[in-house]
Design a protein around this motif. Sequence first.
Motif, short mmCIF file in Angstrom:
data_model
loop_
_atom_site.label_atom_id
_atom_site.label_comp_id
_atom_site.label_asym_id
_atom_site.label_seq_id
_atom_site.Cartn_x
_atom_site.Cartn_y
_atom_site.Cartn_z
N MET A 288 0.92 -1.43 -0.38
CA MET A 288 -0.46 -0.07 0.33
C MET A 288 1.05 1.39 -0.34
SD MET A 288 -2.96 -1.07 2.65
CE MET A 288 -4.35 0.45 1.48
N GLY A 289 1.90 1.10 0.29
CA GLY A 289 3.00 2.01 0.20
C GLY A 289 2.94 2.62 1.36
N LYS A 290 1.69 3.88 1.63
CA LYS A 290 1.91 4.86 2.62
C LYS A 290 0.68 4.96 3.18
CE LYS A 290 4.74 8.32 -0.25
NZ LYS A 290 4.72 9.31 -0.52
N LEU A 291 0.85 5.72 4.57
CA LEU A 291 -0.18 5.92 5.32
C LEU A 291 -0.32 6.82 5.81
CD1 LEU A 291 0.19 4.81 8.36
CD2 LEU A 291 0.54 2.87 7.48
N TRP A 292 -1.65 7.18 6.72
CA TRP A 292 -1.97 8.60 7.93
C TRP A 292 -1.44 7.70 8.64
CZ3 TRP A 292 -2.36 13.25 4.52
CH2 TRP A 292 -2.68 12.78 3.32
N ALA A 293 -0.96 9.04 9.77
CA ALA A 293 -0.75 8.74 10.51
C ALA A 293 -0.74 10.62 11.47
CB ALA A 293 0.47 8.03 10.80
N CYS A 294 -1.36 10.03 12.66
CA CYS A 294 -1.36 11.79 13.57
C CYS A 294 -0.17 12.66 13.55
CB CYS A 294 -2.75 11.32 14.58
SG CYS A 294 -2.17 12.81 15.66
N GLU A 295 0.73 13.53 13.80
CA GLU A 295 1.87 13.85 14.04
C GLU A 295 2.11 13.65 16.20
OE1 GLU A 295 1.87 17.21 13.22
OE2 GLU A 295 0.43 18.39 13.85
N ARG A 296 0.59 13.82 16.39
CA ARG A 296 0.61 13.61 17.76
C ARG A 296 1.05 11.94 18.01
NH1 ARG A 296 -3.47 16.18 21.61
NH2 ARG A 296 -1.93 15.71 23.06
N GLY A 297 1.34 11.16 17.52
CA GLY A 297 1.06 9.51 18.01
C GLY A 297 0.92 8.99 19.26
N ASP A 298 1.07 8.83 19.83
CA ASP A 298 0.72 8.64 21.17
C ASP A 298 0.51 8.99 22.82
OD1 ASP A 298 3.26 8.02 22.02
OD2 ASP A 298 3.46 6.38 22.87
N GLY A 299 0.33 10.77 21.76
CA GLY A 299 0.15 11.53 22.70
C GLY A 299 -1.14 12.15 23.55
N THR A 300 -2.03 11.21 23.32
CA THR A 300 -3.60 11.76 24.09
C THR A 300 -4.45 10.44 23.78
OG1 THR A 300 -5.49 11.90 22.89
CG2 THR A 300 -3.88 11.85 21.01
N ILE A 301 -4.99 10.46 24.70
CA ILE A 301 -5.68 9.64 25.59
C ILE A 301 -7.23 8.70 23.98
CG2 ILE A 301 -7.17 10.21 26.67
CD1 ILE A 301 -6.14 7.03 26.82
N LYS A 302 -7.18 10.07 23.56
CA LYS A 302 -7.98 9.64 22.30
C LYS A 302 -7.67 8.88 21.87
CE LYS A 302 -10.40 14.13 22.04
NZ LYS A 302 -10.55 15.29 20.54
N HIS A 303 -6.33 8.39 21.34
CA HIS A 303 -5.51 7.26 20.48
C HIS A 303 -4.56 7.03 21.33
CE1 HIS A 303 -3.51 10.69 18.24
NE2 HIS A 303 -4.59 11.08 18.39
N ALA A 304 -4.40 6.74 21.98
CA ALA A 304 -3.06 5.72 22.98
C ALA A 304 -2.02 5.24 22.08
CB ALA A 304 -3.89 6.15 24.19
N THR A 305 -2.39 4.75 20.85
CA THR A 305 -1.36 3.93 19.99
C THR A 305 -0.96 4.89 19.04
OG1 THR A 305 -2.77 1.95 20.11
CG2 THR A 305 -1.68 1.88 21.65
N SER A 306 -1.40 5.97 18.60
CA SER A 306 -1.53 6.85 17.37
C SER A 306 -3.03 6.49 16.39
CB SER A 306 -0.06 6.47 16.90
OG SER A 306 -0.21 6.85 15.19
N ASN A 307 -2.94 7.31 15.68
CA ASN A 307 -4.11 7.04 15.13
C ASN A 307 -3.79 6.35 13.56
OD1 ASN A 307 -7.27 7.17 13.89
ND2 ASN A 307 -6.78 9.69 13.73
N ASP A 308 -3.85 6.05 13.01
CA ASP A 308 -3.34 5.46 11.96
C ASP A 308 -4.74 4.87 10.51
OD1 ASP A 308 -0.94 5.43 12.62
OD2 ASP A 308 -1.34 3.36 13.87
N ILE A 309 -4.56 5.70 9.47
CA ILE A 309 -5.27 5.67 8.50
C ILE A 309 -5.19 4.79 7.00
CG2 ILE A 309 -7.68 6.73 7.14
CD1 ILE A 309 -7.46 8.40 9.11
N CYS A 310 -5.09 3.87 7.16
CA CYS A 310 -5.03 3.29 5.33
C CYS A 310 -5.28 3.89 4.42
CB CYS A 310 -5.07 2.20 5.76
SG CYS A 310 -6.99 1.62 5.15
N MET A 311 -4.07 3.84 3.43
CA MET A 311 -5.33 4.50 2.21
C MET A 311 -6.48 4.06 1.73
SD MET A 311 -4.07 7.18 0.03
CE MET A 311 -2.10 7.57 0.37
N ALA A 312 -6.55 2.72 1.71
CA ALA A 312 -7.56 2.65 1.24
C ALA A 312 -8.87 3.07 1.78
CB ALA A 312 -8.16 1.19 1.06
N CYS A 313 -9.08 3.44 3.18
CA CYS A 313 -9.75 4.38 4.14
C CYS A 313 -10.31 5.29 3.54
CB CYS A 313 -9.42 3.49 5.81
SG CYS A 313 -10.22 2.67 6.19
#
Length: 328
Positions: A288-313
């Motif tokens: 899939m080559g690339k994906l979208w990831a939050c620049e805050r990483g795991d720094g918020t309880i909203k996504h405590a292990t990061s927020n990742d979105i695949c290119m298909a989604c």
Amino acid sequence: VALAQVVVCIIGGQPSAATMAEAACPDDEASPCAICYEPCAQSVDLPCQCKVDYCASCWDRALAKSFNSCAQARCPTCRGPVRVDYDDASDRLTFGAQVELESADRTRIRLAQQLRPRQIRILAEFAAQHGAPLPLPAEDPPLADGVAPRAATPPAPAFPAPPTGTLPPAETPTCASGPPPSSTGAGASAPPPPPTGTSPVTAQRERSRALVVAAVRHATCLAQAGQLPRCVCGAALELISVQERARRFMLQAESWRTSQALAPLLQHGAMKIVCDLCNQPMSMDGTMGKLWACERGDGTIKHATSNDICMACFIYHAFGVDVQEQLE
């Protein structure tokens, strides 16, 4: 406080609780956060019995750090377990006492499900600002006798109905300076026509493939121009390679190795990078080559292990291009 006590003693009697509170915390002074010591304009309503003030950002980071240390969000003062939920109507996190303990993965999935509708709306709003990758025709020509044409834009499925499938091999697009032109304005390009003599079915497949490739290229060009969608936490979503995401995952794993709750999961391969929209594991082989990831990483309880979105989604919820449907 001393002055208030003196005044009360002069007129006789004992200082009331209200008098003491007003003297200790004047209306024009905000209580300092117990972590950063900055004034709290509005402290967090704690779900425990602690009489401590936390600002929202410090409380958020403390819960995220606790989650990555012991697989639970815990109050930084009393260490009591905290249940975190997201209220979409008010766009705020809510906190309560965690009565029934749940696994780290269950907590992650629950919060991701609560935040998913808002993230989808954010992607749709982002696409509305920057246009579609290609102008979609009103309708497709018939593929064969008796075969109904396919709708140009896939109908919105019942939520969540995550898209799946394999994208074409990643490529580095050549982008003009600035963001790509919107398909709704001048400069929008259409897929190249299929070679003469191509069967209707083959032509449809080639056109569908071109649409998917154009959507990926359009998203990549927007990212290169600094036009980034927002994460549910308010930070930017970065378009990164799967190799870079794997590198960040290994850095995260260093803190998990010392956790009694998370180390066994990591050892047995249960800790994986998954898309927070479709909950499917990310392909780490570069398909899939690339994906979208939050620049805050795991720094918020909203996504405590990061927020990742695949290119298909991303291209599905942003541009309405269903990878599985277009490439099947």
